[in-house]
Motif scaffolding. Structure first.
Motif, PDB file in Angstrom:
ATOM      1  N   VAL A 268       0.831  -1.034  -0.027  1.00 36.44           N
ATOM      2  CA  VAL A 268      -0.025  -0.063  -0.149  1.00 36.44           C
ATOM      3  C   VAL A 268       1.133   1.142   0.168  1.00 36.44           C
ATOM      4  O   VAL A 268       2.023   1.407   0.542  1.00 36.44           O
ATOM      5  N   ARG A 269       0.672   2.273  -0.752  1.00 36.38           N
ATOM      6  CA  ARG A 269       1.250   3.652  -1.039  1.00 36.38           C
ATOM      7  C   ARG A 269       0.314   4.838  -0.538  1.00 36.38           C
ATOM      8  O   ARG A 269      -0.420   4.806  -1.129  1.00 36.38           O
ATOM      9  N   ARG A 270       0.856   5.463   0.523  1.00 37.56           N
ATOM     10  CA  ARG A 270       0.178   6.624   0.680  1.00 37.56           C
ATOM     11  C   ARG A 270      -1.407   6.614   0.991  1.00 37.56           C
ATOM     12  O   ARG A 270      -2.314   7.381   0.717  1.00 37.56           O
ATOM     13  N   LEU A 271      -1.615   5.363   1.555  1.00 39.92           N
ATOM     14  CA  LEU A 271      -2.840   5.086   1.841  1.00 39.92           C
ATOM     15  C   LEU A 271      -3.760   5.975   2.761  1.00 39.92           C
ATOM     16  O   LEU A 271      -3.143   6.026   4.058  1.00 39.92           O
ATOM     17  N   SER A 272      -4.953   6.754   2.619  1.00 41.42           N
ATOM     18  CA  SER A 272      -5.643   7.482   3.440  1.00 41.42           C
ATOM     19  C   SER A 272      -7.113   7.272   3.491  1.00 41.42           C
ATOM     20  O   SER A 272      -7.561   6.721   2.409  1.00 41.42           O
ATOM     21  N   ASN A 273      -7.618   7.199   4.736  1.00 44.06           N
ATOM     22  CA  ASN A 273      -8.914   7.107   4.965  1.00 44.06           C
ATOM     23  C   ASN A 273      -9.387   7.874   6.090  1.00 44.06           C
ATOM     24  O   ASN A 273      -9.195   7.766   7.190  1.00 44.06           O
ATOM     25  N   LYS A 274     -10.016   9.203   5.872  1.00 40.09           N
ATOM     26  CA  LYS A 274     -10.484  10.156   6.981  1.00 40.09           C
ATOM     27  C   LYS A 274     -11.610   9.469   7.712  1.00 40.09           C
ATOM     28  O   LYS A 274     -11.320   9.838   8.783  1.00 40.09           O
ATOM     29  N   ARG A 275     -12.429   8.723   7.338  1.00 41.90           N
ATOM     30  CA  ARG A 275     -13.298   8.197   8.180  1.00 41.90           C
ATOM     31  C   ARG A 275     -12.649   7.186   9.159  1.00 41.90           C
ATOM     32  O   ARG A 275     -13.021   7.045  10.336  1.00 41.90           O
ATOM     33  N   ALA A 276     -11.584   6.431   8.530  1.00 44.59           N
ATOM     34  CA  ALA A 276     -10.890   5.590   9.679  1.00 44.59           C
ATOM     35  C   ALA A 276      -9.882   6.403  10.393  1.00 44.59           C
ATOM     36  O   ALA A 276      -9.135   5.814  11.042  1.00 44.59           O
ATOM     37  N   GLY A 277      -9.485   7.600  10.187  1.00 44.31           N
ATOM     38  CA  GLY A 277      -8.429   8.395  10.766  1.00 44.31           C
ATOM     39  C   GLY A 277      -7.215   7.767  10.234  1.00 44.31           C
ATOM     40  O   GLY A 277      -5.999   7.880  11.050  1.00 44.31           O
ATOM     41  N   LEU A 278      -6.999   7.246   9.017  1.00 48.66           N
ATOM     42  CA  LEU A 278      -5.634   6.858   8.537  1.00 48.66           C
ATOM     43  C   LEU A 278      -5.119   7.983   7.640  1.00 48.66           C
ATOM     44  O   LEU A 278      -5.910   8.496   6.725  1.00 48.66           O
ATOM     45  N   SER A 279      -3.778   8.183   7.583  1.00 46.52           N
ATOM     46  CA  SER A 279      -3.097   9.175   6.882  1.00 46.52           C
ATOM     47  C   SER A 279      -1.795   8.767   6.194  1.00 46.52           C
ATOM     48  O   SER A 279      -0.793   8.243   6.952  1.00 46.52           O
ATOM     49  N   HIS A 280      -1.668   8.382   4.868  1.00 49.92           N
ATOM     50  CA  HIS A 280      -0.425   8.237   4.297  1.00 49.92           C
ATOM     51  C   HIS A 280       0.264   6.935   4.550  1.00 49.92           C
ATOM     52  O   HIS A 280       1.488   6.974   5.027  1.00 49.92           O
ATOM     53  N   ILE A 281      -0.507   5.977   4.661  1.00 50.44           N
ATOM     54  CA  ILE A 281       0.226   4.822   5.081  1.00 50.44           C
ATOM     55  C   ILE A 281       0.800   4.058   3.956  1.00 50.44           C
ATOM     56  O   ILE A 281       0.265   3.900   3.089  1.00 50.44           O
ATOM     57  N   SER A 282       2.182   3.860   4.179  1.00 52.51           N
ATOM     58  CA  SER A 282       2.908   2.961   3.047  1.00 52.51           C
ATOM     59  C   SER A 282       3.553   1.781   3.934  1.00 52.51           C
ATOM     60  O   SER A 282       4.190   1.963   4.906  1.00 52.51           O
ATOM     61  N   LEU A 283       3.302   0.480   3.314  1.00 49.66           N
ATOM     62  CA  LEU A 283       4.025  -0.644   3.742  1.00 49.66           C
ATOM     63  C   LEU A 283       3.703  -1.920   2.874  1.00 49.66           C
ATOM     64  O   LEU A 283       3.059  -1.503   1.669  1.00 49.66           O
ATOM     65  N   HIS A 284       4.551  -2.653   2.953  1.00 53.07           N
ATOM     66  CA  HIS A 284       4.331  -4.010   2.088  1.00 53.07           C
ATOM     67  C   HIS A 284       4.630  -5.113   2.884  1.00 53.07           C
ATOM     68  O   HIS A 284       5.264  -5.274   3.963  1.00 53.07           O
ATOM     69  N   VAL A 285       4.311  -6.170   2.376  1.00 51.87           N
ATOM     70  CA  VAL A 285       4.659  -7.549   3.150  1.00 51.87           C
ATOM     71  C   VAL A 285       4.814  -8.434   1.751  1.00 51.87           C
ATOM     72  O   VAL A 285       4.207  -8.369   0.652  1.00 51.87           O
ATOM     73  N   ARG A 286       5.830  -9.428   1.934  1.00 51.35           N
ATOM     74  CA  ARG A 286       6.255 -10.429   0.934  1.00 51.35           C
ATOM     75  C   ARG A 286       5.980 -11.838   1.327  1.00 51.35           C
ATOM     76  O   ARG A 286       5.472 -12.167   2.390  1.00 51.35           O
ATOM     77  N   CYS A 287       5.944 -12.693   0.066  1.00 45.50           N
ATOM     78  CA  CYS A 287       5.441 -14.018   0.225  1.00 45.50           C
ATOM     79  C   CYS A 287       6.201 -14.685   1.162  1.00 45.50           C
ATOM     80  O   CYS A 287       7.681 -14.524   1.169  1.00 45.50           O
ATOM     81  N   ILE A 474       8.589  -5.515  11.827  1.00 42.19           N
ATOM     82  CA  ILE A 474       7.348  -4.887  12.539  1.00 42.19           C
ATOM     83  C   ILE A 474       7.203  -3.486  12.203  1.00 42.19           C
ATOM     84  O   ILE A 474       8.119  -2.751  12.537  1.00 42.19           O
ATOM     85  N   VAL A 475       5.953  -3.073  12.247  1.00 43.88           N
ATOM     86  CA  VAL A 475       5.672  -1.806  11.745  1.00 43.88           C
ATOM     87  C   VAL A 475       4.648  -1.173  12.892  1.00 43.88           C
ATOM     88  O   VAL A 475       3.753  -1.890  13.223  1.00 43.88           O
ATOM     89  N   VAL A 476       5.165  -0.184  13.470  1.00 42.41           N
ATOM     90  CA  VAL A 476       4.519   0.451  14.558  1.00 42.41           C
ATOM     91  C   VAL A 476       3.691   1.626  14.150  1.00 42.41           C
ATOM     92  O   VAL A 476       4.012   2.626  13.583  1.00 42.41           O
ATOM     93  N   MET A 477       2.472   1.554  14.470  1.00 41.91           N
ATOM     94  CA  MET A 477       1.384   2.830  14.283  1.00 41.91           C
ATOM     95  C   MET A 477       1.109   3.485  15.455  1.00 41.91           C
ATOM     96  O   MET A 477       1.129   3.119  16.502  1.00 41.91           O
ATOM     97  N   ARG A 478       0.721   4.747  15.174  1.00 42.61           N
ATOM     98  CA  ARG A 478       0.097   5.829  16.335  1.00 42.61           C
ATOM     99  C   ARG A 478      -0.708   6.705  15.565  1.00 42.61           C
ATOM    100  O   ARG A 478      -0.102   7.334  14.580  1.00 42.61           O
ATOM    101  N   ALA A 479      -1.666   6.987  16.132  1.00 47.10           N
ATOM    102  CA  ALA A 479      -2.417   7.903  15.604  1.00 47.10           C
ATOM    103  C   ALA A 479      -2.853   7.889  14.196  1.00 47.10           C
ATOM    104  O   ALA A 479      -2.801   9.027  13.383  1.00 47.10           O
ATOM    105  N   GLY A 480      -2.976   6.680  13.588  1.00 49.51           N
ATOM    106  CA  GLY A 480      -3.329   6.565  12.332  1.00 49.51           C
ATOM    107  C   GLY A 480      -2.178   6.768  11.157  1.00 49.51           C
ATOM    108  O   GLY A 480      -2.217   6.704  10.146  1.00 49.51           O
ATOM    109  N   ARG A 481      -1.146   6.643  11.944  1.00 55.36           N
ATOM    110  CA  ARG A 481       0.128   6.910  10.815  1.00 55.36           C
ATOM    111  C   ARG A 481       1.204   5.805  11.234  1.00 55.36           C
ATOM    112  O   ARG A 481       1.226   5.193  12.439  1.00 55.36           O
ATOM    113  N   ILE A 482       2.052   5.550  10.374  1.00 58.27           N
ATOM    114  CA  ILE A 482       3.017   4.677  10.700  1.00 58.27           C
ATOM    115  C   ILE A 482       4.357   5.317  11.262  1.00 58.27           C
ATOM    116  O   ILE A 482       4.714   6.433  10.560  1.00 58.27           O
ATOM    117  N   ARG A 483       4.617   5.265  12.551  1.00 56.26           N
ATOM    118  CA  ARG A 483       5.627   5.813  13.239  1.00 56.26           C
ATOM    119  C   ARG A 483       7.100   5.231  13.074  1.00 56.26           C
ATOM    120  O   ARG A 483       8.094   5.809  13.439  1.00 56.26           O
TER     121      ARG A 483
END
Length: 508
Positions: A268-287, A474-483
C-alpha cells in the motif's frame, strides 16, 4: 479459619453426551483473588455458569458461605451475593447507565409508592444512587448516558458498580482485561484490591499468566473438565501451570523459525481514509513473510486492516497485489484478489455462532461448494472435515453449532473459512487473543506453516512478546500513521519492547 465464601465439590455436567465437567472442585476464601485457568474447553465457563445459577449440575455439591445451594437459578445466585463480569459486559444498550444499575439492584427503595396500585419511579433517587456507586469505582460517567455510548472499559466499571450496589461478596471476572489498555488494567487492579480488602472474594479467569501471577493468591487449573490442582502462586511456576493446563510440555510459546521470503505480495502506498483516521500509510509484505503491526489501542491497526480488505474503502492512495495496482471497494473484491481477513471479534465478525461449522467454513468460498448455485452439502462437509483435521478443531461433528465451541476452536473455524479461499495474503487481527496457551501455540505453528508455504501474513497483536517473536518485520502505528519500522532478524538487536513502545507512544 474463616468460613469459605464458596465451595464447589465433585461438580459434574454433561451436554448432549459431551462431558464438560467431571468431579471438578473449587473453593474461594474471603480476602482472596483465586485464579481459575485452563485451556479453552477445559470447563471454566461451565463451572462459572453453575456457580451463577445459569446451569444445574448433574452431580456434586455447591455451598455459599456454608449454605448448600439446592436451587440453581440466577435469581438465587444473586441473592447469595454472587456477581459476574464477563469479557463482553451484558448491559442493555438502549437504557441509561442509571437504569442498568437500577435493574441490577431490583430498584429497591428507588420506586416511590403512591395511592392505589400505581407506583412512580423516583428518578432523582435512582440517578443519585447510580452516581454514588460510580464514584466508588472512580468512574466519571453521567448516569443519564445511554449504555450504548460507553466504551468497553466504561461498561466494565458500570458492571463493577452494580456488583458493589448489590453488596456482592463473590465477584467473578472472566477475561476482564482482554480489551483494556495498560492504564485501564492498572485501574481495574486497584479496584480488585479494594474489593478484596473488604473481605470479599474474586474468582479471576484469564489466559494472561503475567496477570495471574501478579494479582492472584491461589491458582486452580482445570483440564478436560477435571481439577488438576490448586496451588498458592509462590508454590508453582508459570511453566508448571502451562504443563498442567496442556497435560504435556510446551517447548516454546512462539516457535517462529525464519524462512526465505519472496516477491512483494501486497503493498500500500500513501493510503488514506479520513473516516477511519488513517493518513498516508505505506507498507508492504512479501510472500513467506510475517509482518507484525504494532501499536496501542486506537492507533489505527484494525482500521488499516479493514481499509485494505474493503470494509471501509480508502479515500486515496494505492494498493498493489503482486505489483499490479488494484482497487478494493468491498470484501468480495479483496477476496477476488487473494486477500483474507480474520477479524478481532470472532463472536461478532469471525464466525456466525448460530450456524454449523460446515456452513461457517464455506461461507467465504461458496463458489467452491455451490458451482451450480445450490450448495453441495457433501462437498461442504468434506471441506469442513479437511480443515477440522488440519486445524485440530474440537467438536462433535461438522454440524455442531459454532456457538457451542470454545473460544480457541471458534478462532480456528474463523481461520478455516479464510484458508478455504486459498488466499495469497492473510490478515490476522489478534489471532491468539483470549485463547488458551495450547491453542495459541497451535495457531502460531499454523502461521509458521503457512508462511513456509509462501503465504504473506499481516499480524496485528497487542502482545509485545508475540509480535516480537512471530514477526520478520514490525511496523509500529500511532494516531493513524506509521511511526517506524523495525527489522526483526535474529542477529538484529534493535527490536525490543522498549523500542516498540517508544514509537507507539510518540517518544521518538
Amino acid at each position: 479459619m474463616s468460613t469459605l465464601l464458596l465451595r464447589a465439590t465433585g461438580i459434574t455436567k454433561t451436554f448432549a453426551g459431551v462431558r464438560a465437567l467431571h468431579a471438578a472442585s473449587f473453593d474461594l476464601e474471603p480476602w482472596e483473588v483465586h485464579a481459575l485457568v485452563g485451556e479453552n474447553g477445559a470447563g471454566k465457563s461451565t463451572l462459572i455458569r453453575i456457580i451463577t445459577g445459569a446451569e444445574t449440575p448433574d452431580a456434586g455439591l455447591l455451598q455459599v458461605e456454608g449454605r448448600v445451594v439446592t436451587d440453581h437459578r440466577p435469581k438465587v445466585s444473586k441473592s447469595l451475593g454472587i456477581a459476574a463480569i464477563y469479557q463482553q459486559p451484558a448491559l442493555f444498550p438502549d437504557l441509561s447507565v442509571a437504569e442498568n444499575i437500577a435493574l441490577a439492584l431490583e430498584t429497591g427503595g428507588l420506586v416511590a409508592r403512591h395511592e392505589g396500585t400505581w407506583r412512580k419511579v423516583d428518578w432523582r433517587a435512582r440517578n443519585q444512587r447510580a452516581r454514588e456507586l460510580l464514584e466508588q469505582v472512580g468512574a466519571a460517567i453521567d448516569p443519564d448516558r445511554p449504555a450504548s455510548s460507553l466504551s468497553l472499559p466504561e461498561q466494565q466499571l458500570v458492571e463493577i458498580s452494580k456488583a458493589i450496589g448489590a453488596k456482592a461478596r463473590i465477584l467473578i471476572m472472566d477475561e476482564p482485561t482482554a480489551s483494556l489498555t495498560e492504564s485501564e488494567v492498572e485501574r481495574l487492579f486497584r479496584l480488585i484490591a479494594a474489593f478484596r480488602a473488604e473481605g470479599r472474594g474474586i474468582v479471576y479467569i484469564s489466559h494472561r499468566l503475567e496477570e495471574i501471577f501478579s494479582i492472584a493468591d491461589r491458582i486452580t487449573v482445570l483440564r478436560d473438565g477435571e481439577t488438576v490442582g490448586t496451588q498458592y502462586k509462590n508454590q508453582i511456576t508459570k511453566e508448571e501451570v502451562i504443563r498442567q493446563m496442556a497435560g504435556r510440555e510446551l517447548s516454546a510459546a512462539f516457535p517462529k523459525p525464519r524462512v526465505p521470503v519472496g516477491e512483494i505480495a501486497l503493498e500500500v502506498r500513501r493510503l488514506s481514509n479520513k473516516r477511519a483516521g488513517l493518513s498516508h500509510i505505506s507498507l508492504h509484505v512479501r510472500c513467506g513473510e510475517i509482518l507484525g503491526l504494532a501499536g496501542l489501542l486506537g492507533a489505527g491497526r484494525t482500521e488499516l486492516a479493514e481499509t485494505i480488505f474493503g470494509l471501509t474503502p480508502a479515500d486515496s492512495g494505492e494498493v498493489l497485489v503482486r505489483g499490479k495496482p488494484v482497487r478494493i471497494a468491498s470484501p468480495s473484491q479483496a477476496i477476488g484478489y487473494g486477500i483474507g481477513y480474520v477479524p478481532e471479534d470472532r463472536r461478532r465478525h469471525g464466525v456466525v455462532i448460530e450456524m454449523p461449522i460446515a456452513s461457517n467454513v464455506s461461507l467465504a468460498s461458496l463458489r467452491a461448494v455451490a458451482p451450480a448455485g445450490l450448495i453441495d452439502r457433501k462437498a461442504e462437509r468434506e471441506l469442513a472435515l479437511r480443515y477440522m483435521g488440519q486445524l485440530r478443531i474440537r467438536a462433535e461433528s461438522v454440524q455442531s453449532s459454532a456457538g457451542t465451541l470454545s473460544g480457541g476452536n471458534q478462532q480456528k473455524v474463523a481461520l478455516a473459512r479464510w484458508l478455504a479461499t486459498g488466499p495469497a495474503v492473510l490478515i490476522l487481527n489478534e489471532p491468539a487473543q483470549g485463547v488458551d496457551v495450547a491453542s495459541k501455540q497451535e495457531i502460531h505453528k499454523l502461521m509458521v506453516d503457512l508462511a513456509g508455504r509462501g503465504m504473506a501474513i499481516v499480524m496485528i497483536s497487542s502482545e509485545l512478546p508475540e509480535i516480537i517473536a512471530m514477526s520478520d518485520r514490525i511496523v509500529v502505528m500511532r494516531a493513524g500513521r506509521i511511526r517506524g519500522e523495525l527489522s526483526n532478524h535474529v542477529s538484529n538487536q534493535e527490536t525490543t519492547p522498549e523500542k516498540i513502545l517508544s514509537l507507539a507512544l510518540g517518544h521518538e
